[in-house]
Design a protein around this motif. Sequence first.
Motif, PDB file in Angstrom:
ATOM      1  N   LEU A 140      21.227  21.824 -48.672  1.00 57.08           N
ATOM      2  CA  LEU A 140      19.754  21.429 -48.989  1.00 57.08           C
ATOM      3  C   LEU A 140      19.957  19.796 -49.137  1.00 57.08           C
ATOM      4  CD1 LEU A 140      17.121  21.912 -50.251  1.00 57.08           C
ATOM      5  CD2 LEU A 140      18.455  22.191 -52.480  1.00 57.08           C
ATOM      6  N   HIS A 141      20.965  19.278 -49.744  1.00 57.27           N
ATOM      7  CA  HIS A 141      20.946  17.826 -50.153  1.00 57.27           C
ATOM      8  C   HIS A 141      21.322  16.929 -48.962  1.00 57.27           C
ATOM      9  CE1 HIS A 141      20.321  18.444 -54.572  1.00 57.27           C
ATOM     10  NE2 HIS A 141      21.354  19.251 -54.366  1.00 57.27           N
ATOM     11  N   THR A 142      21.964  17.355 -47.986  1.00 60.69           N
ATOM     12  CA  THR A 142      22.219  16.754 -47.059  1.00 60.69           C
ATOM     13  C   THR A 142      21.167  16.650 -45.851  1.00 60.69           C
ATOM     14  OG1 THR A 142      24.610  17.421 -46.876  1.00 60.69           O
ATOM     15  CG2 THR A 142      24.003  16.309 -44.867  1.00 60.69           C
ATOM     16  N   ALA A 143      20.412  18.023 -45.550  1.00 62.48           N
ATOM     17  CA  ALA A 143      19.366  17.996 -44.777  1.00 62.48           C
ATOM     18  C   ALA A 143      18.208  16.863 -45.425  1.00 62.48           C
ATOM     19  CB  ALA A 143      18.751  19.288 -44.806  1.00 62.48           C
ATOM     20  N   ASN A 144      17.971  17.049 -46.984  1.00 61.96           N
ATOM     21  CA  ASN A 144      16.788  16.243 -47.479  1.00 61.96           C
ATOM     22  C   ASN A 144      17.233  14.824 -47.393  1.00 61.96           C
ATOM     23  OD1 ASN A 144      15.189  18.182 -48.226  1.00 61.96           O
ATOM     24  ND2 ASN A 144      15.867  18.564 -50.039  1.00 61.96           N
ATOM     25  N   THR A 145      18.611  14.347 -47.661  1.00 59.15           N
ATOM     26  CA  THR A 145      19.074  12.951 -47.633  1.00 59.15           C
ATOM     27  C   THR A 145      18.912  12.187 -46.234  1.00 59.15           C
ATOM     28  OG1 THR A 145      20.450  13.549 -49.606  1.00 59.15           O
ATOM     29  CG2 THR A 145      20.813  11.251 -48.360  1.00 59.15           C
ATOM     30  N   PHE A 146      19.158  12.869 -45.295  1.00 57.38           N
ATOM     31  CA  PHE A 146      19.450  12.268 -43.924  1.00 57.38           C
ATOM     32  C   PHE A 146      18.282  12.732 -43.080  1.00 57.38           C
ATOM     33  CE2 PHE A 146      23.655  12.138 -45.464  1.00 57.38           C
ATOM     34  CZ  PHE A 146      24.030  10.906 -45.096  1.00 57.38           C
ATOM     35  N   SER A 147      17.187  13.262 -43.538  1.00 57.26           N
ATOM     36  CA  SER A 147      15.977  13.113 -42.875  1.00 57.26           C
ATOM     37  C   SER A 147      14.927  12.202 -43.333  1.00 57.26           C
ATOM     38  CB  SER A 147      15.216  14.722 -43.243  1.00 57.26           C
ATOM     39  OG  SER A 147      14.819  14.546 -44.432  1.00 57.26           O
ATOM     40  N   LEU A 148      15.264  11.186 -44.336  1.00 59.20           N
ATOM     41  CA  LEU A 148      14.454  10.212 -44.697  1.00 59.20           C
ATOM     42  C   LEU A 148      14.615   8.810 -44.011  1.00 59.20           C
ATOM     43  CD1 LEU A 148      15.504  10.359 -48.596  1.00 59.20           C
ATOM     44  CD2 LEU A 148      13.629  11.503 -47.559  1.00 59.20           C
ATOM     45  N   PRO A 149      13.326   8.192 -43.600  1.00 61.70           N
ATOM     46  CA  PRO A 149      13.631   7.179 -42.870  1.00 61.70           C
ATOM     47  C   PRO A 149      14.043   6.036 -43.920  1.00 61.70           C
ATOM     48  CG  PRO A 149      11.280   7.541 -43.571  1.00 61.70           C
ATOM     49  CD  PRO A 149      12.122   8.780 -44.022  1.00 61.70           C
TER      50      PRO A 149
END
Length: 311
Positions: A156-165
């Motif tokens: 959850l946290h990895t996907a959220n964090t590294f989907s950010l511009p």
Amino acid sequence: MPNISSVSEFLLLALADTRELQLLHFALLLGIYLAALLGNGLILSAVACHHRLHIPMYFFLLNLALLDLGCISTTLPKAMANALWDTRAISYQGCAAQVFFFVLLFGAEYYLLTVMAYDRYVAICKPLHYGSLLGSRACAQMAAAAWGSGFVYSVLHTANTFSLPLCQGNAVDQFFCEIPQILKLSCSNAYLREVRALVFSVFLAFGCFVFIVLSYVQVFRAVLRMPSEQGRHKAFSTCLPHLAVVSLMVSTAMFAYLKPPSFSSPSLDLVVTLLYSVLPLALNPIIYSMRNQELKNAVRKLFPYILLKHP
């Protein structure tokens, strides 16, 4: 409006400006890392090789040692390499891997500490029900739940964090890729989604902490009713350090992840991160194990030629 750029690598925090201090930091980190490897390695070997230690308490301790080894190996080797080779770079994929494995292992460890507090509560407060409440199947399920919870939170946290511009550069003000430091580089309101996830996770962790405290309160109440002063001293000397380490881990991690930006500075962030991500992992072998006579005897049998004079 800031330019959104493609980031291929991040620059981690430089621990020192001069070459001499860099090498000093390398030596200090290496000493901590080797101590953690040795302590947790001895626990793993002792529990795995001695059938007398194949009971729930040592099963959880074996899992804790595995998590400690994995967690500290996720962060310190890269920091040591950067200090030794006078570099700061970490690839985008390497940073994502650090975040994924650190959140997985650190989250699983915290939930395992909650399970271990429950184990001590049942052992001391409900000894007649210990076999039924903590059988081999129940222990395996609780350990699997701890690892599984860490995995879910990590995804959850990895996907959220590294989907950010990212548009605030690529300098991470920490010695490893820490989520709050990466969020500072974001230029999109989408980062609020990860902030909400972090707040939820922290409050869930606080709920676990309340459970741990309540478990140890019940343990202490039971210990105070013990007729033997030696038994009371042994129980207090074992449980109080456990509670102290968990309190240190929770308080510093909550501060690191929930503090407002106005309270942030590189030196403060570094100290707080060391207190929750390195110090407890290095101390756990001592606090959870080396005060345990049965475990020390098992370690002695592993190395018959090493004389351990003090019990």
